[in-house]
Write a protein that holds these residues in place. Sequence first.
Motif, PDB file in Angstrom:
ATOM      1  N   MET A 145       0.757  -1.105   0.271  1.00 12.35           N
ATOM      2  CA  MET A 145       0.122   0.281   0.082  1.00 12.35           C
ATOM      3  C   MET A 145       1.176   1.332   0.014  1.00 12.35           C
ATOM      4  N   ALA A 146       0.756   1.909  -1.161  1.00 10.14           N
ATOM      5  CA  ALA A 146       1.550   3.184  -1.141  1.00 10.14           C
ATOM      6  C   ALA A 146       0.634   4.500  -1.558  1.00 10.14           C
ATOM      7  N   GLU A 190       0.580   9.132  -1.077  1.00 10.64           N
ATOM      8  CA  GLU A 190       1.091  10.183  -0.905  1.00 10.64           C
ATOM      9  C   GLU A 190       0.926  10.901   0.516  1.00 10.64           C
ATOM     10  N   ASP A 191       1.975  11.453   1.084  1.00  9.11           N
ATOM     11  CA  ASP A 191       1.983  11.966   2.509  1.00  9.11           C
ATOM     12  C   ASP A 191       1.594  13.591   2.294  1.00  9.11           C
ATOM     13  N   PRO A 232       5.641   9.202  -2.125  1.00  5.25           N
ATOM     14  CA  PRO A 232       4.778   7.666  -1.714  1.00  5.25           C
ATOM     15  C   PRO A 232       5.017   7.472  -0.484  1.00  5.25           C
ATOM     16  N   PHE A 233       4.179   7.068   0.154  1.00 12.26           N
ATOM     17  CA  PHE A 233       4.116   6.705   1.737  1.00 12.26           C
ATOM     18  C   PHE A 233       4.058   4.923   1.473  1.00 12.26           C
ATOM     19  N   ASP A 234       5.089   4.302   1.825  1.00  8.46           N
ATOM     20  CA  ASP A 234       5.013   2.856   1.607  1.00  8.46           C
ATOM     21  C   ASP A 234       4.666   2.376   2.914  1.00  8.46           C
ATOM     22  N   ALA A 235       3.603   1.892   3.372  1.00  8.14           N
ATOM     23  CA  ALA A 235       3.094   1.352   4.724  1.00  8.14           C
ATOM     24  C   ALA A 235       3.979  -0.269   4.759  1.00  8.14           C
ATOM     25  N   TRP A 236       3.986  -0.761   3.834  1.00  7.11           N
ATOM     26  CA  TRP A 236       4.438  -2.170   3.817  1.00  7.11           C
ATOM     27  C   TRP A 236       6.028  -1.874   4.116  1.00  7.11           C
ATOM     28  N   ARG A 237       6.824  -0.935   3.498  1.00  2.14           N
ATOM     29  CA  ARG A 237       8.059  -0.930   4.077  1.00  2.14           C
ATOM     30  C   ARG A 237       8.145  -0.755   5.475  1.00  2.14           C
ATOM     31  N   HIS A 281      -2.367  -9.900   3.864  1.00  2.00           N
ATOM     32  CA  HIS A 281      -2.028  -9.150   5.185  1.00  2.00           C
ATOM     33  C   HIS A 281      -1.084  -9.909   6.166  1.00  2.00           C
TER      34      HIS A 281
END
Length: 267
Positions: A1-2, A4-5, A10-15, A53
């Motif tokens: 899930m990416a 924008e913040d 892009p904000f990569d939650a999975w990272r 998930h």
Amino acid sequence: MAIEDGSGIPFDAWRLVGGLEVALDVDVLFGAYPDRDGPPGAPDQVLRLLGEHRIRAAAVASLRAALFDVRSGNDELIGVRSGKDELIARAAPEVVPVGAVDLRDPIGAARELERLAAGGVRAVRLFPDEQGVEAGFPSVRHVARRAARLGLVVLTGGDVRRFWQPFAGLGADVVFLDTHFYHLGDFLVAAADEPGFHTSTRLLNSPDALELAAAELGGDRLLYGSRAPHYEPLVPLLRLATSGLKPEEIAAVAGGNAERLLRRPQS
């Protein structure tokens, strides 16, 4: 899930989640709410969502049992007399069945608890909000006492500021599924005197809620719950992964504590 913040990055939650997996999710539902917009909650769809998930096993209750017909809903989930038992048996993630009862029928609920326990079910889930039942109703205390006597773990919805009371003094293992971070202080002071009180982390999304709870009670009182498919599983997963808890505490919250409660031999 990416996403924008706000800065265009892009904000990569999975990272941020990294390699974290959930060994046992304590809050999963099969089925749909007839009066709400939402997913149909078909078992195969829910299991697919969990797998996406990184949730390896789930404590699942049936909305059919909670909202329409207790016995047939429980049997459908457990596979007692259901054509879906093969699906459940082969499921990946694994399904840990959780029974449901109707708090509006305390006599019938007590009988269903006896039947579930005799069939090897380890936990029962209460749906007070959906059934229009308040914490002070005699039926809730009656069901709480019977569940405690049978050694069943209770997973309960409802406002923890009220629903702790029917379970006080019973020595029961209870997981409060709707503890909001606004009400965390009330849970902490109630749980201080009740070693069997636990909480789902689903709504503990403030910057310090998990850390405060672990500091006050220990990480063994917190359990990851997603309420899939009616809530976004990534939110509590991300909060846990980015918390200040120790690695062993994160592992306990992500399934170790639920394993201890739901898989131990029944007393």
